[in-house]
Design a protein around this motif. Structure first.
Motif, PDB file in Angstrom:
ATOM      1  N   UNK A 199    -128.449 -49.660  21.232  1.00  0.00           N
ATOM      2  CA  UNK A 199    -129.459 -49.827  22.278  1.00  0.00           C
ATOM      3  C   UNK A 199    -130.135 -51.193  22.189  1.00  0.00           C
ATOM      4  N   UNK A 200    -130.400 -51.661  20.962  1.00  0.00           N
ATOM      5  CA  UNK A 200    -131.006 -52.980  20.798  1.00  0.00           C
ATOM      6  C   UNK A 200    -130.062 -54.082  21.275  1.00  0.00           C
ATOM      7  N   UNK A 201    -128.767 -53.908  21.029  1.00  0.00           N
ATOM      8  CA  UNK A 201    -127.804 -54.903  21.487  1.00  0.00           C
ATOM      9  C   UNK A 201    -127.750 -54.953  23.015  1.00  0.00           C
ATOM     10  N   UNK A 202    -127.828 -53.788  23.641  1.00  0.00           N
ATOM     11  CA  UNK A 202    -127.824 -53.760  25.109  1.00  0.00           C
ATOM     12  C   UNK A 202    -129.076 -54.428  25.672  1.00  0.00           C
ATOM     13  N   UNK A 203    -130.219 -54.162  25.050  1.00  0.00           N
ATOM     14  CA  UNK A 203    -131.459 -54.774  25.526  1.00  0.00           C
ATOM     15  C   UNK A 203    -131.436 -56.291  25.377  1.00  0.00           C
ATOM     16  N   UNK A 210    -119.239 -59.077  22.259  1.00  0.00           N
ATOM     17  CA  UNK A 210    -120.213 -59.620  21.317  1.00  0.00           C
ATOM     18  C   UNK A 210    -120.740 -58.552  20.368  1.00  0.00           C
ATOM     19  N   UNK A 211    -120.947 -57.359  20.889  1.00  0.00           N
ATOM     20  CA  UNK A 211    -121.402 -56.258  20.042  1.00  0.00           C
ATOM     21  C   UNK A 211    -120.373 -55.929  18.971  1.00  0.00           C
ATOM     22  N   UNK A 212    -119.111 -55.938  19.362  1.00  0.00           N
ATOM     23  CA  UNK A 212    -118.048 -55.625  18.408  1.00  0.00           C
ATOM     24  C   UNK A 212    -117.938 -56.695  17.331  1.00  0.00           C
ATOM     25  N   UNK A 213    -117.998 -57.976  17.739  1.00  0.00           N
ATOM     26  CA  UNK A 213    -117.785 -59.070  16.785  1.00  0.00           C
ATOM     27  C   UNK A 213    -118.994 -59.297  15.889  1.00  0.00           C
ATOM     28  N   UNK A 214    -120.194 -59.156  16.432  1.00  0.00           N
ATOM     29  CA  UNK A 214    -121.389 -59.535  15.685  1.00  0.00           C
ATOM     30  C   UNK A 214    -122.124 -58.364  15.049  1.00  0.00           C
ATOM     31  N   UNK A 215    -121.838 -57.144  15.500  1.00  0.00           N
ATOM     32  CA  UNK A 215    -122.567 -55.988  14.965  1.00  0.00           C
ATOM     33  C   UNK A 215    -121.611 -54.979  14.322  1.00  0.00           C
TER      34      UNK A 215
END
Length: 311
Positions: A199-203, A210-215
């Motif tokens: 949820x923080x990544x979406x916000x 980017x979510x996959x690579x960085x988180x």
């Protein structure tokens, strides 16, 4: 002895009682065979005269002779190099596909996720010998439906069981069978990531990539290390695939991999002492490589933790 002291004594002994069955099984089926293999590797057979009659063959102390002979054996060294080339194909491709499939299944837009997970994992449930036989017949030009299609289309028909393509053929069997297991391990770690992180990544406006690579990938790094560790061990112990394909081609020798060399020496030529030394060398090489990799991974994790704390 009072009842309270008896209960306290029984509580203290309870853990050892639970550990006893596992300890006995470990000693009988793991520690004892290893010790016997080491003992055999330090002995050899001495033949007197023509080797006929009672007492003509005796077991004598050999010291490190079997180890020096094994380490200078060109067949064993050649098999190790072949396994190294095989591992350079299998490990990165298998883990890359496992990570890719796990990330795809963890996506919100995926459909039929249960069926897809089962389909990817199903090849792992097939025994290695059966899988090697299935792929072996698919590789044979005389019976493979793929060669029939290529011939009908007028396309070249490569012999996958000869020369350089043999590495790809063997690697394909291992990748097909092992990707599902590694995918499940990584996927389980992905599902354990808290929903608040997504949820923080979406916000923050992060895209799925980017979510996959960085988180996601950094957070499942321990699972990647674990699967890489298992893959290294499985690669060093490759035996089923080349042994099963050997009757189908002349390109696979009886010493194609180090474990095949051990099997040939133990049950082909009957030199169990030399085979025991080779088995111990392979076990030590596996231990050293695995321990070195885990130590490097732990050092990297500590460095990342210190850098994160400094920030």
């Amino acid at each position: 002895m009072t009842s309270a002291r008896r209960r306290s004594y029984g509580v203290k002994r309870a853990p050892y009682a639970f550990l006893l069955p596992a300890t006995v099984l470990f000693a009988l089926f793991f520690a004892l065979p290893i010790g016997y293999a080491v003992w055999l590797s330090l002995h050899k057979v001495k033949v007197s005269g023509l080797g006929l009659g009672a007492g003509a063959r005796s077991e004598v102390w050999a010291g490190l002779e079997n180890y020096t002979d094994s380490l200078t054996d060109p067949e064993l060294l050649a098999g190790a190099l072949r396994v190294l080339g095989y591992g350079c194909i299998v490990v990165p491709v298998m883990l890359g596909l496992a990570l890719l499939f796990a990330l795809m299944l963890d996506s919100e837009k995926v459909r039929l996720a249960p069926f897809t997970r089962l389909a990817i994992f199903l090849p792992y449930s097939i025994p290695g010998v059966v899988a090697a036989l299935l792929w072996g017949f698919l590789y044979l030009p005389s019976v493979s439906p793929f060669y029939y299609v290529l011939d009908a289309l007028g396309l070249p028909q490569p012999d996958l069981l000869d020369g350089g393509p043999l590495y790809g053929a063997l690697s394909n069997i291992a990748i097909w069978g092992g990707t599902g297991f590694n995918m499940i391990v990584i996927y389980t770690s992905l599902r354990a990531i808290p929903a608040e992180v997504h949820e923080a990544a979406k916000l923050d406006g992060a895209t799925p990539l980017q979510t996959a690579l960085r988180i996601k990938i950094p957070m499942v790094a321990p699972s990647l290390v674990l699967t890489f560790f298992f893959s290294i061990i499985a690669t060093l112990q490759v035996f089923n695939e080349p042994t099963t394909l050997k009757p189908l081609t002349n390109s696979v020798s009886t010493t194609w991999s180090p474990l095949m060399k051990v099997y040939r020496d133990a049950f082909g030529t009957g030199d169990i002492y030399r085979a025991a030394a080779e088995a111990v060398i392979i076990a030590l090489a596996t231990l050293v490589l695995s321990f070195g990799f885990l130590r490097a991974a732990n050092r990297r994790n500590r460095q990342d933790a210190r850098q994160g704390g400094a920030r």
